[in-house]
Write an enzyme that holds these catalytic residues in place. Sequence first.
Site: not given
Length: 373
Positions: A76-77
């Site tokens: 998620d990054e």
Amino acid sequence: MAVAGDPHNRHGIILAKNQLAKKYAIQTAETINRAKQKCPDLVCVAPHHSLYREISDKINEIYLSYTDLTEPASIDESYLDVTNTIHLFGNDPVKLADEIRRRIREEVGVTISVGVSFCKSIAKLGSDYKKPDATTVLLRDGYKSIIYPLPISDFLMVGKKTEQKLNSLGIKTIGQLACADREIIMRHLGKTGLLLYDNVTGNDTERVHSFYEEREIKSVGHSMTFRRDISGREEIKEGIAMLSDMVAARLRSYGKKGNVVQITVKDPDFLTLQRQKTLPKRTNLQKDISAAAFALFCENRSLTHPVRLLGVSVSGLCGEDEDFEQFDLFSAASASGSEKQENIEQTIDEIRKKFGTSSIKFGHFKSDETGIK
């Protein structure tokens, strides 16, 4: 609301939580029971990893339409370096960040927060600074006034142990660390401390890697939370053997060997022990890794003490074709035995490729209520 593991398989910890849950001081990796003591109405849902991966892939596709220097840091990054492409999108990084947020919200259906800065570590801090769906700008001429008052625990690389060490030095904020003596930080935290100090002071020089660039594998590891606490020589040895088999198979699939074996042990109270040792030669064999890991366990922990989680990893890696060893007459027998073991484990690899990973196992593995299989 929180995403949590399966309590029936003893994975009953918080994996992620939303903003409402954060207001109750619910923390990632704490038990579900502890989280519900803080927030009795907490709703826990199971993770859906395949869905997360699908969404992550869609988001990174959008990033790649702006720059190939898109480096996923986790599911998620991602880091984006738009230095060489910003002129194609109006030369305004803040407007670009807002455009990317809008596209992901409209095209994927989720929100993101963006940090705009001059280096990776400060950009990461900016992405965490304001949520959800926000852009935070931290440029060289103004970032200190924003981040220096923040608690040191907000910074990337600062876990509980590092925070405790820094607190013992009277350092509780990012600004206090930035104003500290670099040599003192190095003396207490070693190379990690130097890297942390340089990042805090804006001297992070780590580049953003291309999405298409092959990543260097620095270590290979596996861990397992058992269905019940395990103890005793037989169960500990079986658990380590199973994990070592998984690690060795992955090392061989990558064409790697390593000479640093590390174990991680977590007890029922969630107290964690980590120990490592350097082997005399590099290996990617289950037999070698398992023996070293079990010896490490016996040297540092009682076999009768219950274990909730075990982990085995191997680092100090190099390619199989880079691993050269000088044999003499006295080591010939040992070399012959090692070659025989390599043939055995390579044959196991071939059988698993053809018939599945569970088609063949080492004789001491068993499937029971612990989850060792």
